[in-house]
Design a protein around this motif. Sequence first.
Motif, short mmCIF file in Angstrom:
data_model
loop_
_atom_site.label_atom_id
_atom_site.label_comp_id
_atom_site.label_asym_id
_atom_site.label_seq_id
_atom_site.Cartn_x
_atom_site.Cartn_y
_atom_site.Cartn_z
N ASP A 134 0.83 -1.31 -0.05
CA ASP A 134 -0.03 0.04 -0.08
C ASP A 134 0.85 1.29 0.06
OD1 ASP A 134 -2.31 -1.45 -0.20
OD2 ASP A 134 -2.63 -1.44 2.19
N PHE A 143 -3.11 12.86 4.96
CA PHE A 143 -3.00 12.07 5.87
C PHE A 143 -4.32 11.53 6.16
CE2 PHE A 143 1.54 12.70 6.69
CZ PHE A 143 2.23 11.74 6.05
N THR A 144 -5.28 12.28 6.90
CA THR A 144 -6.30 12.41 7.41
C THR A 144 -7.39 11.64 6.32
OG1 THR A 144 -6.24 14.06 8.90
CG2 THR A 144 -8.60 13.22 8.62
N GLU A 183 -6.47 8.05 5.07
CA GLU A 183 -6.70 6.87 5.96
C GLU A 183 -8.55 6.51 6.05
OE1 GLU A 183 -5.49 5.06 10.23
OE2 GLU A 183 -5.13 7.29 10.14
N GLY A 196 -8.38 3.98 3.22
CA GLY A 196 -7.77 2.83 4.16
C GLY A 196 -6.35 2.99 4.23
N LEU A 197 -5.60 3.88 3.55
CA LEU A 197 -4.15 3.86 3.66
C LEU A 197 -3.68 4.19 4.92
CD1 LEU A 197 -3.35 5.42 0.05
CD2 LEU A 197 -3.10 3.01 0.87
N LYS A 198 -2.91 3.47 5.64
CA LYS A 198 -2.23 3.99 7.07
C LYS A 198 -1.22 5.07 6.70
CE LYS A 198 -4.74 1.19 9.64
NZ LYS A 198 -5.88 1.84 10.26
N PRO A 199 -1.16 6.20 7.64
CA PRO A 199 -0.01 7.22 7.47
C PRO A 199 1.33 6.55 7.50
CG PRO A 199 -1.61 7.86 8.83
CD PRO A 199 -2.02 6.37 8.74
N HIS A 200 1.50 5.35 8.15
CA HIS A 200 2.80 4.93 8.21
C HIS A 200 3.26 4.58 6.75
CE1 HIS A 200 6.41 2.75 9.28
NE2 HIS A 200 5.83 1.62 8.64
N SER A 201 2.42 4.30 5.83
CA SER A 201 2.66 3.73 4.43
C SER A 201 2.35 5.08 3.37
CB SER A 201 1.69 2.71 4.02
OG SER A 201 1.90 1.77 4.61
#
Length: 101
Positions: free
Chosen positions: A32, A57-58, A61, A65-70
């Motif tokens: 992702d 980022f908000t 996610e 569904g993308l996590k900020p870490h990715s």
Amino acid sequence: MAALAYPAEKRFHRFIGLEPEDFIYPADRGPDYTIIEVSMFEGRSEGAKRALIRELFTRLEAEAGLKPHSVEITITETPKVNWGIRGMNAEDLALGYRVDV
């Protein structure tokens, strides 16, 4: 649009999709992994750029569904004089929106 006070019709995107075998990503990010590069005229405040990154980022996610870490985001700013738009230099063009937000 929210963070930079862009008009609703100001939407220009370019997506570069890669085949799985061509997609290289950090081991801790996974498939992702997404890089977002924002190219814009210089002049936005630090607050506007921080708001843009926070908003991206908000929304990524919550809506994708993308996590900020990715996700990695970079902003590149250049003077308007370095852009050619609609047949003229952007420095001489009435944009219809403010850059100094």
